[in-house]
Design a protein around this motif. Structure first.
Motif, short mmCIF file in Angstrom:
data_model
loop_
_atom_site.label_atom_id
_atom_site.label_comp_id
_atom_site.label_asym_id
_atom_site.label_seq_id
_atom_site.Cartn_x
_atom_site.Cartn_y
_atom_site.Cartn_z
N PHE A 7 -35.87 -20.50 -1.65
CA PHE A 7 -36.65 -20.82 -2.68
C PHE A 7 -38.20 -20.46 -2.41
O PHE A 7 -38.73 -19.72 -3.00
N ALA A 8 -38.60 -21.05 -1.42
CA ALA A 8 -40.03 -20.80 -1.00
C ALA A 8 -40.29 -19.53 -0.70
O ALA A 8 -41.30 -18.86 -0.69
N SER A 13 -43.14 -14.21 -2.45
CA SER A 13 -43.09 -12.94 -2.39
C SER A 13 -42.49 -12.39 -3.94
O SER A 13 -41.95 -11.54 -3.91
N TRP A 14 -42.96 -13.29 -4.76
CA TRP A 14 -42.46 -13.02 -6.04
C TRP A 14 -42.80 -11.55 -6.72
O TRP A 14 -42.08 -11.25 -7.44
N TRP A 15 -43.96 -11.28 -6.08
CA TRP A 15 -44.53 -10.04 -6.71
C TRP A 15 -43.70 -8.95 -6.27
O TRP A 15 -43.49 -7.74 -6.90
N LEU A 16 -42.99 -8.90 -5.06
CA LEU A 16 -42.05 -7.98 -4.44
C LEU A 16 -40.72 -8.03 -5.32
O LEU A 16 -40.17 -7.13 -5.68
N VAL A 17 -40.26 -9.37 -5.46
CA VAL A 17 -38.91 -9.45 -6.15
C VAL A 17 -39.11 -8.76 -7.61
O VAL A 17 -38.12 -8.16 -8.20
N LEU A 18 -40.08 -9.23 -8.37
CA LEU A 18 -40.25 -8.45 -9.71
C LEU A 18 -40.88 -7.21 -9.67
O LEU A 18 -40.53 -6.22 -10.71
N ALA A 191 -32.34 -2.39 -7.68
CA ALA A 191 -33.89 -2.70 -7.56
C ALA A 191 -34.11 -4.09 -7.08
O ALA A 191 -34.82 -4.37 -6.30
N LEU A 192 -33.57 -4.86 -7.96
CA LEU A 192 -33.37 -6.58 -7.79
C LEU A 192 -33.08 -6.80 -6.50
O LEU A 192 -33.67 -7.81 -5.66
N VAL A 193 -32.04 -6.38 -6.18
CA VAL A 193 -31.57 -6.58 -4.73
C VAL A 193 -32.42 -6.17 -3.78
O VAL A 193 -32.49 -6.89 -2.66
N ALA A 194 -33.13 -4.99 -3.85
CA ALA A 194 -34.03 -4.41 -3.02
C ALA A 194 -35.24 -5.36 -2.87
O ALA A 194 -35.74 -5.79 -1.70
N GLY A 195 -35.66 -5.77 -4.24
CA GLY A 195 -36.74 -6.91 -4.08
C GLY A 195 -36.46 -7.86 -3.32
O GLY A 195 -37.29 -8.53 -2.45
N PHE A 196 -35.29 -8.61 -3.40
CA PHE A 196 -35.08 -9.63 -2.51
C PHE A 196 -35.01 -9.32 -1.14
O PHE A 196 -35.36 -10.14 -0.13
N GLY A 197 -34.43 -8.24 -0.84
CA GLY A 197 -34.34 -7.87 0.62
C GLY A 197 -35.74 -7.76 1.09
O GLY A 197 -35.90 -8.19 2.31
N ALA A 199 -38.44 -9.06 0.33
CA ALA A 199 -38.95 -10.41 0.37
C ALA A 199 -38.58 -11.11 1.79
O ALA A 199 -39.51 -11.80 2.42
N PHE A 200 -37.11 -10.97 2.12
CA PHE A 200 -36.73 -11.79 3.26
C PHE A 200 -37.25 -10.92 4.49
O PHE A 200 -37.50 -11.59 5.35
N LEU A 201 -37.33 -9.60 4.24
CA LEU A 201 -37.83 -8.83 5.48
C LEU A 201 -39.27 -9.16 5.52
O LEU A 201 -39.70 -9.23 6.77
N ARG A 202 -40.10 -9.50 4.58
CA ARG A 202 -41.37 -9.69 4.79
C ARG A 202 -41.55 -11.19 5.49
O ARG A 202 -42.50 -11.35 6.45
N HIS A 203 -40.70 -12.06 5.15
CA HIS A 203 -40.66 -13.41 5.71
C HIS A 203 -40.24 -13.42 7.31
O HIS A 203 -40.93 -14.12 8.12
N TYR A 204 -39.47 -12.28 7.54
CA TYR A 204 -38.80 -12.30 9.03
C TYR A 204 -39.95 -11.62 9.78
O TYR A 204 -40.46 -12.10 10.92
#
Length: 230
Positions: A7-8, A13-18, A191-197, A199-204
């Motif tokens: 969740f954190a 990266s909420w701006w990427l997800v949305l 697009a939503l799946v890509a946004g989550f992806g 976000a996790f890539l940015r975290h990695y």
């Protein structure tokens, strides 16, 4: 990884997800074009193998055999109707009887399905115009009636009895909205799946240390911590 950390990551990266779905939505709306209007005509008919005749000694057996062979004909009917040769014959009939020029490829593409219910068959035609739809529906029944068992290379063994049950004089306009809406919904989901992806890539790729567990993963000892003010 705990659910709290997931969740954190998404929250940071909420701006990427949305943003990705919103960008896809904006581009889709700006480039939106409705599907061209299509028309449907259904030709419903009964088809049987006409009794051959010449068996006055056992007339019941002759009738029985004609009904039995009819089932084989009905089973093969979808393959016959969707063939290139059948489409060419329908194209020729339309040119001669409706003064309408349609090549065999177009006719074949517009015959979308052949539904069967025992010896009752329905040919579904989806065309660019109502005139084309009704012409192909009428031509399909006419070709089956006129050429009969020729399609099975059994013309010498009798004819087909084709009885028209429903042959519309007008075609029904099909809705143009279900497919564009479905395509848009699929794009938004992807697009939503890509946004989550992303976000996790940015975290990695982010090397910022935010929690003690981040240091533990790097095998770095923690000497002290300053608590966050509440």
């Amino acid at each position: 990884m705990e659910l709290r950390r997931y969740f954190a990551i998404v929250q940071r990266s909420w701006w990427l997800v949305l943003g990705v779905p919103l960008l896809v939505l904006l581009v889709s709306l700006l480039s939106f074009q409705p599907d061209p209007q299509r028309y449907r005509a259904n030709a419903k008919f009964a088809i049987t193998h006409a009794p051959v005749g010449g068996n006055e000694v056992l007339p019941d057996m002759n009738i029985y055999n004609s009904w039995q062979s009819t089932q084989f004909i009905v089973d093969d009917l979808p393959g016959v109707v969707r063939s290139e040769a059948f489409a060419q014959a329908v194209s020729t009939w339309i040119a001669s009887n409706r003064n309408l020029q349609l090549d065999a490829g177009a006719v074949k593409g517009m015959i979308t399905a052949v539904e069967q219910e025992h010896r009752i068959a329905t040919i579904l035609v989806d065309a660019d115009t109502a005139e084309q739809a009704t012409a192909i529906a009428a031509g399909s029944i006419a070709v089956l009636d006129e050429q009969g068992l020729q399609w099975w290379n059994r013309a010498q063994w009798g004819t087909l009895a084709v009885e028209t049950l429903e042959l519309p004089t007008t075609a029904t306009a099909l809705s143009r909205w279900p497919q564009p809406i479905t395509r848009l919904a699929l794009r938004l989901v992807l697009a939503l799946v890509a946004g989550f992806g992303l976000a996790f890539l940015r975290h990695y790729l982010d090397r910022t240390v935010r929690e003690q567990s981040d240091l533990a993963q790097l095998n770095v000892p923690v000497l002290g911590a300053i608590p966050k003010e509440s």
